[in-house]
Design a protein around this motif. Structure first.
Motif, PDB file in Angstrom:
ATOM      1  N   GLY A  68       0.815  -1.213   0.000  1.00  0.00           N
ATOM      2  CA  GLY A  68       0.000   0.000   0.000  1.00  0.00           C
ATOM      3  C   GLY A  68       0.837   1.246   0.000  1.00  0.00           C
ATOM      4  O   GLY A  68       1.556   1.521  -0.938  1.00  0.00           O
ATOM      5  N   GLY A  69       0.783   1.990   1.110  1.00  0.00           N
ATOM      6  CA  GLY A  69       1.362   3.320   1.189  1.00  0.00           C
ATOM      7  C   GLY A  69       2.872   3.431   1.119  1.00  0.00           C
ATOM      8  O   GLY A  69       3.396   4.495   0.845  1.00  0.00           O
ATOM      9  N   PHE A  70       3.579   2.340   1.372  1.00  0.00           N
ATOM     10  CA  PHE A  70       5.038   2.417   1.411  1.00  0.00           C
ATOM     11  C   PHE A  70       5.692   1.532   0.358  1.00  0.00           C
ATOM     12  O   PHE A  70       6.807   1.036   0.537  1.00  0.00           O
ATOM     13  CB  PHE A  70       5.560   2.063   2.806  1.00  0.00           C
ATOM     14  N   ASP A  71       5.020   1.329  -0.754  1.00  0.00           N
ATOM     15  CA  ASP A  71       5.566   0.466  -1.812  1.00  0.00           C
ATOM     16  C   ASP A  71       6.903   0.969  -2.345  1.00  0.00           C
ATOM     17  O   ASP A  71       7.730   0.180  -2.790  1.00  0.00           O
ATOM     18  CB  ASP A  71       4.568   0.335  -2.967  1.00  0.00           C
ATOM     19  N   TYR A  72       7.126   2.269  -2.289  1.00  0.00           N
ATOM     20  CA  TYR A  72       8.379   2.844  -2.796  1.00  0.00           C
ATOM     21  C   TYR A  72       9.595   2.353  -2.021  1.00  0.00           C
ATOM     22  O   TYR A  72      10.717   2.473  -2.483  1.00  0.00           O
ATOM     23  CB  TYR A  72       8.326   4.377  -2.759  1.00  0.00           C
TER      24      TYR A  72
END
Length: 118
Positions: A68-72
């Motif tokens: 989700g929000g921290f795929d980077y």
């Protein structure tokens, strides 16, 4: 047993009534909120703990964040770009809110916590 539970509930309610003296939030994106924090809490200490860049990047990379929000965080190139952006934003806060953010090095904090946090 009933008396013990009653006392515990009373203890908890008195603790809830007290104002916190410190609040720590380590969310990765807090650097974006320095201006907002400054407006909401004008007398609060805004502490920026900076770590060596590769240590920061590797720490995020090796952490198994949920999808989700921290795929980077799964790519070094994405983390490097994010790190450069983060440094640019912190420089911005230092220009527009001079002296408002207290900067310390993570390595100094780990090496001498009692000396860094009297």
């Amino acid at each position: 047993i009933i008396d013990a539970n009653t006392n515990s509930e009373e203890d908890l309610s008195s603790e809830r009534a007290q104002e916190p003296t410190r609040f720590v939030d380590k969310m990765l994106s807090n650097y974006m909120n320095v201006g907002f924090i400054h407006l909401l809490f004008p007398n609060a200490l805004i502490l920026h703990v900076a770590r060596e860049p590769m240590d920061s990047i590797f720490s995020a990379f090796k952490h198994d964040f949920p999808p989700g929000g921290f795929d980077y965080t799964s790519e070094f190139s994405s983390l490097a770009r994010l790190y450069h952006g983060y440094r640019d934003v912190m420089e911005h806060w230092d220009k527009v809110l001079p002296g408002r953010v207290t900067h310390i090095r993570y390595e100094d904090l780990v090496k001498d916590l009692p000396g860094m946090a009297p």
